[in-house]
Motif scaffolding. Structure first.
Motif, mmCIF file in Angstrom:
data_model
loop_
_atom_site.group_PDB
_atom_site.id
_atom_site.type_symbol
_atom_site.label_atom_id
_atom_site.label_comp_id
_atom_site.label_asym_id
_atom_site.label_seq_id
_atom_site.Cartn_x
_atom_site.Cartn_y
_atom_site.Cartn_z
ATOM 1 N N ILE A 1 38.026 35.639 43.906
ATOM 2 C CA ILE A 1 37.154 35.525 42.472
ATOM 3 C C ILE A 1 38.186 35.700 41.484
ATOM 4 C CG2 ILE A 1 35.239 36.313 41.253
ATOM 5 C CD1 ILE A 1 33.563 36.644 43.712
ATOM 6 N N LYS A 2 38.858 36.917 41.731
ATOM 7 C CA LYS A 2 39.806 37.077 40.557
ATOM 8 C C LYS A 2 40.947 35.981 40.485
ATOM 9 C CE LYS A 2 39.578 41.941 40.543
ATOM 10 N NZ LYS A 2 40.101 43.415 40.804
ATOM 11 N N THR A 3 41.364 35.263 41.471
ATOM 12 C CA THR A 3 42.302 33.870 41.196
ATOM 13 C C THR A 3 41.414 32.792 40.561
ATOM 14 O OG1 THR A 3 41.707 33.019 43.475
ATOM 15 C CG2 THR A 3 43.519 34.913 43.212
ATOM 16 N N ILE A 4 40.261 32.710 40.903
ATOM 17 C CA ILE A 4 39.741 31.359 40.003
ATOM 18 C C ILE A 4 39.135 31.810 38.523
ATOM 19 C CG2 ILE A 4 39.117 30.305 42.025
ATOM 20 C CD1 ILE A 4 36.221 31.101 41.850
ATOM 21 N N ILE A 5 39.251 33.048 38.503
ATOM 22 C CA ILE A 5 38.428 33.472 37.061
ATOM 23 C C ILE A 5 39.495 33.429 35.934
ATOM 24 C CG2 ILE A 5 37.467 35.261 35.572
ATOM 25 C CD1 ILE A 5 35.533 35.757 37.894
#
Length: 115
Positions: free
Chosen positions: A111-115
């Motif tokens: 999730i952190k990579t896509i946000i």
């Protein structure tokens, strides 16, 4: 002396919960589900002078462990209903907890990579 006081109070709470659970298992389970350890820990940290930022991070850590703990308890419940030995139930529950924590970490990183 302070450490001894914390140990005695914390042990007293655990003893009280187990005594209630022996007499009233469902009610004891409900009491055990209360965030007693979390609240006691927050209180002890506060009394020791920890900053609210530390208390907040601690509370978030507890919250992030909730889904895995729910999985552990569900696995233990189902395993006990199947009449497996307690050690097997606990082993399965802890294994499920570990898998859930690992999956949660992977999901958070994703999730952190896509946000």
């Amino acid at each position: 002396m302070y450490v001894v006081m914390k140990i005695l109070i914390s042990a007293g709470v655990i003893a009280a919960v187990t005594e209630i659970a022996k007499r009233f298992p469902s009610f004891g389970g409900l009491i055990a589900a209360l965030p007693l350890v979390s609240l006691l820990s927050i209180i002890w940290l506060y009394v020791q002078g920890e900053q609210t930022k530390t208390l907040s991070k601690f509370a978030l850590g507890v919250l992030s462990g909730f889904p895995a703990t729910a999985v552990l308890l569900f696995i233990v419940y189902v395993s006990l209903k199947q009449s497996l030995s307690l050690m097997t139930c606990l082993g399965l529950g802890i294994s499920g907890w570990i898998v859930c924590i690992l999956l949660q970490e992977v999901a958070i990183k994703f999730i952190k990579t896509i946000i």
